[in-house]
Enzyme design. Structure first.
Site, PDB file in Angstrom:
ATOM      1  N   ARG A  88      20.305   3.603  -3.438  1.00  0.00           N
ATOM      2  CA  ARG A  88      21.166   2.414  -3.436  1.00  0.00           C
ATOM      3  C   ARG A  88      21.167   1.651  -2.137  1.00  0.00           C
ATOM      4  O   ARG A  88      21.907   0.671  -2.000  1.00  0.00           O
ATOM      5  CB  ARG A  88      22.606   2.828  -3.715  1.00  0.00           C
ATOM      6  CG  ARG A  88      22.760   3.323  -5.096  1.00  0.00           C
ATOM      7  CD  ARG A  88      24.217   3.487  -5.398  1.00  0.00           C
ATOM      8  NE  ARG A  88      24.316   4.420  -6.479  1.00  0.00           N
ATOM      9  CZ  ARG A  88      25.179   4.319  -7.452  1.00  0.00           C
ATOM     10  NH1 ARG A  88      26.050   3.356  -7.455  1.00  0.00           N
ATOM     11  NH2 ARG A  88      25.194   5.211  -8.400  1.00  0.00           N
ATOM     12  N   ARG A 127      35.187   1.825 -20.997  1.00  0.00           N
ATOM     13  CA  ARG A 127      34.545   3.151 -20.884  1.00  0.00           C
ATOM     14  C   ARG A 127      35.544   4.278 -20.627  1.00  0.00           C
ATOM     15  O   ARG A 127      36.459   4.152 -19.829  1.00  0.00           O
ATOM     16  CB  ARG A 127      33.536   3.132 -19.738  1.00  0.00           C
ATOM     17  CG  ARG A 127      33.018   4.531 -19.390  1.00  0.00           C
ATOM     18  CD  ARG A 127      31.823   4.512 -18.509  1.00  0.00           C
ATOM     19  NE  ARG A 127      32.063   3.921 -17.213  1.00  0.00           N
ATOM     20  CZ  ARG A 127      31.107   3.722 -16.319  1.00  0.00           C
ATOM     21  NH1 ARG A 127      29.872   4.060 -16.584  1.00  0.00           N
ATOM     22  NH2 ARG A 127      31.396   3.186 -15.164  1.00  0.00           N
ATOM     23  N   ARG A 167      32.296  -2.713  -6.449  1.00  0.00           N
ATOM     24  CA  ARG A 167      31.007  -2.084  -6.792  1.00  0.00           C
ATOM     25  C   ARG A 167      29.928  -3.126  -7.065  1.00  0.00           C
ATOM     26  O   ARG A 167      28.781  -2.966  -6.666  1.00  0.00           O
ATOM     27  CB  ARG A 167      31.183  -1.172  -8.017  1.00  0.00           C
ATOM     28  CG  ARG A 167      31.887   0.140  -7.671  1.00  0.00           C
ATOM     29  CD  ARG A 167      32.471   0.808  -8.893  1.00  0.00           C
ATOM     30  NE  ARG A 167      31.490   1.331  -9.796  1.00  0.00           N
ATOM     31  CZ  ARG A 167      31.744   1.630 -11.073  1.00  0.00           C
ATOM     32  NH1 ARG A 167      32.960   1.464 -11.567  1.00  0.00           N
ATOM     33  NH2 ARG A 167      30.794   2.105 -11.839  1.00  0.00           N
TER      34      ARG A 167
HETATM   35  P1  AP5 Z   1      27.726   6.214 -10.451  1.00  0.00           P
HETATM   36  O1  AP5 Z   1      28.435   7.234 -11.212  1.00  0.00           O
HETATM   37  O2  AP5 Z   1      26.262   6.326 -10.287  1.00  0.00           O
HETATM   38  O3  AP5 Z   1      28.152   4.803 -11.028  1.00  0.00           O
HETATM   39  P2  AP5 Z   1      27.381   3.393 -11.156  1.00  0.00           P
HETATM   40  O4  AP5 Z   1      26.030   3.282 -10.549  1.00  0.00           O
HETATM   41  O5  AP5 Z   1      28.358   2.406 -10.688  1.00  0.00           O
HETATM   42  O6  AP5 Z   1      26.985   3.340 -12.602  1.00  0.00           O
HETATM   43  P3  AP5 Z   1      27.876   3.627 -13.831  1.00  0.00           P
HETATM   44  O7  AP5 Z   1      27.997   5.114 -14.051  1.00  0.00           O
HETATM   45  O8  AP5 Z   1      29.151   2.842 -13.782  1.00  0.00           O
HETATM   46  O9  AP5 Z   1      27.034   2.940 -14.979  1.00  0.00           O
HETATM   47  P4  AP5 Z   1      25.657   3.313 -15.647  1.00  0.00           P
HETATM   48  O10 AP5 Z   1      24.635   2.317 -15.250  1.00  0.00           O
HETATM   49  O11 AP5 Z   1      25.307   4.757 -15.500  1.00  0.00           O
HETATM   50  O12 AP5 Z   1      26.051   3.000 -17.139  1.00  0.00           O
HETATM   51  P5  AP5 Z   1      26.512   3.985 -18.343  1.00  0.00           P
HETATM   52  O13 AP5 Z   1      25.325   4.596 -18.978  1.00  0.00           O
HETATM   53  O14 AP5 Z   1      27.607   4.879 -17.892  1.00  0.00           O
HETATM   54  O15 AP5 Z   1      28.339   6.127  -8.969  1.00  0.00           O
HETATM   55  C1  AP5 Z   1      29.722   6.133  -8.768  1.00  0.00           C
HETATM   56  C2  AP5 Z   1      30.025   6.103  -7.280  1.00  0.00           C
HETATM   57  O16 AP5 Z   1      29.446   7.267  -6.650  1.00  0.00           O
HETATM   58  C3  AP5 Z   1      29.434   4.925  -6.493  1.00  0.00           C
HETATM   59  O17 AP5 Z   1      30.242   3.772  -6.580  1.00  0.00           O
HETATM   60  C4  AP5 Z   1      29.397   5.529  -5.073  1.00  0.00           C
HETATM   61  O18 AP5 Z   1      30.672   5.564  -4.503  1.00  0.00           O
HETATM   62  C5  AP5 Z   1      28.967   6.957  -5.339  1.00  0.00           C
HETATM   63  N1  AP5 Z   1      27.509   7.094  -5.341  1.00  0.00           N
HETATM   64  C6  AP5 Z   1      26.743   7.536  -6.367  1.00  0.00           C
HETATM   65  N2  AP5 Z   1      25.448   7.512  -6.036  1.00  0.00           N
HETATM   66  C7  AP5 Z   1      25.396   7.026  -4.760  1.00  0.00           C
HETATM   67  C8  AP5 Z   1      24.325   6.734  -3.872  1.00  0.00           C
HETATM   68  N3  AP5 Z   1      23.052   6.934  -4.209  1.00  0.00           N
HETATM   69  N4  AP5 Z   1      24.626   6.226  -2.651  1.00  0.00           N
HETATM   70  C9  AP5 Z   1      25.917   6.043  -2.264  1.00  0.00           C
HETATM   71  N5  AP5 Z   1      26.967   6.283  -3.072  1.00  0.00           N
HETATM   72  C10 AP5 Z   1      26.711   6.771  -4.311  1.00  0.00           C
HETATM   73  O19 AP5 Z   1      27.064   2.879 -19.339  1.00  0.00           O
HETATM   74  C11 AP5 Z   1      28.256   2.168 -19.059  1.00  0.00           C
HETATM   75  C12 AP5 Z   1      29.103   2.009 -20.326  1.00  0.00           C
HETATM   76  O20 AP5 Z   1      28.410   1.157 -21.220  1.00  0.00           O
HETATM   77  C13 AP5 Z   1      29.333   3.326 -21.077  1.00  0.00           C
HETATM   78  O21 AP5 Z   1      30.605   3.299 -21.650  1.00  0.00           O
HETATM   79  C14 AP5 Z   1      28.253   3.318 -22.174  1.00  0.00           C
HETATM   80  O22 AP5 Z   1      28.666   4.051 -23.307  1.00  0.00           O
HETATM   81  C15 AP5 Z   1      28.120   1.827 -22.445  1.00  0.00           C
HETATM   82  N6  AP5 Z   1      26.771   1.394 -22.823  1.00  0.00           N
HETATM   83  C16 AP5 Z   1      25.582   1.875 -22.362  1.00  0.00           C
HETATM   84  N7  AP5 Z   1      24.548   1.193 -22.900  1.00  0.00           N
HETATM   85  C17 AP5 Z   1      25.107   0.248 -23.707  1.00  0.00           C
HETATM   86  C18 AP5 Z   1      24.561  -0.774 -24.542  1.00  0.00           C
HETATM   87  N8  AP5 Z   1      23.251  -0.962 -24.654  1.00  0.00           N
HETATM   88  N9  AP5 Z   1      25.413  -1.564 -25.213  1.00  0.00           N
HETATM   89  C19 AP5 Z   1      26.773  -1.386 -25.120  1.00  0.00           C
HETATM   90  N10 AP5 Z   1      27.350  -0.417 -24.351  1.00  0.00           N
HETATM   91  C20 AP5 Z   1      26.526   0.377 -23.653  1.00  0.00           C
END
Ligand code: AP5
Length: 211
Positions: A88, A127, A167
Site C-alpha cells: 500500500r 458490509r 481510507r
Molecule cells: P483491509 O482489511 O485490507 O481493508 P481494505 O483494503 O480497506 O479493503 P476492504 O477489506 O475494505 O475491502 P476489499 O477490497 O477486501 O473488499 P471485500 O472483498 O471485503 O485493511 C484494513 C486496515 O488494515 C487498513 O485500513 C490499514 O489500517 C491496515 N492495513 C492492512 N494492510 C495494510 C498494509 N499493507 N499497510 C498498512 N496498513 C495496512 O468487499 C467489500 C464488500 O463488498 C463486502 O461486503 C463484499 O461482500 C461486497 N462485494 C464484493 N464484491 C462485490 C461485487 N462484485 N458486487 C457487490 N458487492 C460486492
C-alpha cells in the site's frame, strides 16, 4: 508466483482473493486479516495496530514487512501467494520486491481492481464480517451467523463513514503511487473492471492472470 491485488477499500480484493487462491491452490495473505486477528488475540502487535486501523490510517511499513516476511517464508507459501491489501505504499513495494528476491522469487503480477467511489461506499456501508473467519457479507445484519463457520457477524470499526473517508484519501495519496512504481519497474500490471457479478469478476481476474 506472487500476485498482488491492489485497489481501494471495498473493491473486492478479499472476496476475489479467496476465489483466486482456491483456483490456483496457493494461500491468500491478507494483512488486514492478520492484524484484526492480532487485535482479537490482544497481542502487542494488535494493540499497536488498532489505533491506526480504527482511524482508517495505514499501519507502519515496518510492521507490514515483518508480517510479509513471516508469511512468505512458510511452507504453505512455497509455491506462491495472493497478496490481498499488500502493498500500500512505495516503501512496502520496495520491501516486498527485495524480500521476494531474497526468497528467489519475484512479483509476477499486479491486479488492479477498478470500482467507482459511489459503489465502494455502497458496498462498505452494507458490509458485515465474520469475527472468526473474516468472510465479508453484504446485507446481513450484525449478530447473525456466518454461513461458512457459524461465527458472529460484526461491523468493522473502520467501516464507519469518517474512517471510510480517511481510507479513500489514504488510498489516493499513499497507495495509488504504487501503480506507477510497478510500471516503472516493468512489473506486469493488469487492470480489471471489478464491478458487477462476482463470478464474472473472478473470470476477469483469472483471465488477467494468464501469462
Ligand atoms: P483491509 O482489511 O485490507 O481493508 P481494505 O483494503 O480497506 O479493503 P476492504 O477489506 O475494505 O475491502 P476489499 O477490497 O477486501 O473488499 P471485500 O472483498 O471485503 O485493511 C484494513 C486496515 O488494515 C487498513 O485500513 C490499514 O489500517 C491496515 N492495513 C492492512 N494492510 C495494510 C498494509 N499493507 N499497510 C498498512 N496498513 C495496512 O468487499 C467489500 C464488500 O463488498 C463486502 O461486503 C463484499 O461482500 C461486497 N462485494 C464484493 N464484491 C462485490 C461485487 N462484485 N458486487 C457487490 N458487492 C460486492
Amino acid at each position: 508466483m506472487i500476485i498482488v491485488l491492489l485497489g481501494p477499500p471495498g473493491a473486492g480484493k478479499g472476496t476475489q482473493g479467496e476465489r483466486i487462491a482456491q483456483r490456483l491452490g496457493i494461500p491468500k495473505i491478507a494483512t488486514g486479516d492478520v492484524l484484526r486477528e492480532a487485535i482479537r488475540n490482544g497481542t502487542e502487535q494488535g494493540l499497536a495496530a488498532k489505533k491506526y486501523m480504527d482511524a482508517g490510517e495505514l499501519v507502519p511499513d515496518s510492521v507490514i514487512l515483518g508480517i510479509m516476511k513471516d508469511a512468505l517464508s512458510t511452507p504453505a507459501a512455497a509455491k506462491g501467494a495472493i497478496l490481498d491489501g499488500v502493498v500500500r505504499t512505495v516503501p512496502q513495494a520496495e520491501g516486498l520486491a527485495k524480500l521476494a528476491a531474497e526468497l528467489g522469487r519475484k512479483i509476477d503480477k499486479v491486479v488492479l481492481f477498478d470500482v467507482p467511489d459511489d459503489e465502494l461506499i455502497r458496498r462498505i456501508s452494507g458490509r458485515t464480517v465474520c469475527e472468526k473467519c473474516q468472510t465479508p457479507y453484504t446485507g446481513r445484519e450484525p449478530g447473525t451467523s456466518c454461513a461458512k463457520c457459524g461465527g458472529k457477524l460484526v461491523r468493522r470499526p473502520d467501516d464507519e463513514p469518517e474512517a471510510v473517508k480517511t481510507r479513500l484519501n489514504v488510498y489516493r495519496a499513499q497507495t495509488e503511487p504504487v501503480i506507477q512504481w510497478a510500471r516503472d519497474h516493468d512489473l506486469d500490471v493488469v487492470e480489471i473492471d471489478a464491478t458487477g457479478d462476482i463470478d464474472l469478476i473472478t473470470k476477469r481476474a483469472m483471465r488477467a492472470l494468464e501469462p
